[in-house]
Write a protein that holds these residues in place. Sequence first.
Motif, short mmCIF file in Angstrom:
data_model
loop_
_atom_site.label_atom_id
_atom_site.label_comp_id
_atom_site.label_asym_id
_atom_site.label_seq_id
_atom_site.Cartn_x
_atom_site.Cartn_y
_atom_site.Cartn_z
N GLU A 74 -8.55 8.77 1.08
CA GLU A 74 -8.39 9.28 -0.16
C GLU A 74 -6.89 9.48 -1.34
O GLU A 74 -7.81 9.34 -2.41
CB GLU A 74 -8.58 10.47 -0.65
N ARG A 75 -6.10 9.56 -0.60
CA ARG A 75 -4.56 9.24 -1.28
C ARG A 75 -3.63 8.31 -0.54
O ARG A 75 -2.42 8.12 -1.11
CB ARG A 75 -3.73 10.11 -0.23
N ARG A 76 -4.34 7.18 -0.44
CA ARG A 76 -4.15 5.89 -0.18
C ARG A 76 -4.27 4.75 -1.95
O ARG A 76 -5.67 4.70 -2.34
CB ARG A 76 -4.07 5.02 0.92
N CYS A 77 -3.35 4.04 -1.80
CA CYS A 77 -4.47 2.42 -3.02
C CYS A 77 -3.29 1.52 -2.91
O CYS A 77 -1.92 1.34 -1.53
CB CYS A 77 -3.37 3.24 -4.39
N ALA A 78 -4.06 0.50 -3.04
CA ALA A 78 -2.82 -0.73 -2.74
C ALA A 78 -2.02 -1.51 -4.15
O ALA A 78 -2.98 -0.92 -5.32
CB ALA A 78 -3.78 -1.95 -2.60
N MET A 79 -1.42 -1.85 -4.49
CA MET A 79 -0.59 -2.28 -5.65
C MET A 79 -0.39 -3.97 -5.62
O MET A 79 0.30 -4.07 -4.18
CB MET A 79 0.21 -1.41 -6.09
N ARG A 80 -0.03 -4.66 -6.56
CA ARG A 80 0.40 -5.81 -7.23
C ARG A 80 0.93 -5.84 -7.84
O ARG A 80 1.36 -5.37 -9.68
CB ARG A 80 -0.87 -6.38 -6.75
N LEU A 81 2.56 -6.38 -7.84
CA LEU A 81 3.02 -6.97 -9.13
C LEU A 81 2.88 -8.58 -9.09
O LEU A 81 2.94 -9.06 -8.49
CB LEU A 81 4.26 -6.92 -8.91
N VAL A 82 2.67 -8.99 -10.50
CA VAL A 82 2.35 -10.48 -10.36
C VAL A 82 4.08 -11.14 -11.35
O VAL A 82 4.00 -10.70 -11.69
CB VAL A 82 1.22 -10.77 -11.11
N LEU A 83 3.82 -12.05 -10.00
CA LEU A 83 5.56 -12.89 -10.79
C LEU A 83 4.93 -13.39 -11.48
O LEU A 83 4.19 -14.80 -11.62
CB LEU A 83 5.72 -13.66 -9.32
N THR A 136 0.65 -1.53 -0.35
CA THR A 136 0.14 -0.04 0.07
C THR A 136 1.27 1.56 0.72
O THR A 136 2.52 1.03 0.81
CB THR A 136 -1.10 0.34 0.72
N THR A 137 0.59 2.29 -0.60
CA THR A 137 1.04 3.54 -1.18
C THR A 137 0.35 4.49 -1.10
O THR A 137 -0.84 4.72 -1.07
CB THR A 137 2.66 3.72 -1.79
N PHE A 138 1.28 5.67 -1.09
CA PHE A 138 0.56 6.74 -1.70
C PHE A 138 0.33 7.54 -3.36
O PHE A 138 1.52 6.63 -3.46
CB PHE A 138 1.26 8.33 -1.09
#
Length: 168
Positions: free
Chosen positions: A159-168, A115-117
């Motif tokens: 409202e400034r945060r999100c989740a991200m994923r890298l599929v391997l 999770t990040t900005f």
Amino acid sequence: MLIRRARLADVVFLPVLERSAAQAFQDIAGLEWVVSHEVMPEAEHEEAVRTGLSWSALRDGEPIGFAVAAEHEDGLHLLELSVAHEAQGHGAGTRLVEAVIAAARERGKVSVTLTTFLDLRFNERFYRKLGFVRLTAAGMPERLRDCLAHEVALGLPGERRCAMRLVL
């Protein structure tokens, strides 16, 4: 620069590095408070070192950054990435994330999440360059929704945060 698994002897430096890294937020409207926010406790760092889920970046033998991850059934979740303020922008963060990705592959995982900005060049855009994709609410696992909700409870602006994923 050397990236290696963190050692118990590194743990004393890691909170200091996290506080230094937070200096990047001091001039960002609405996020200045991050500079004085609590950092990961040494006990959590020690556990991450024991489980092989902590990495240190060293320059000339001195610690300049670290990454800590948590293991989930299908992937690793990047809990914290911190590079000393004066060392930022020279590749340590990229190399630390690459170490987490390599560890996920070694453990037979299918993804790395975080999770990040959304709106900071050294957050969402940084991870996007490394191949991470922002998740929509519909495509987000419950554990990441829970993680974002916990961050909001700690004071981070949802409202400034999100989740991200890298599929391997």
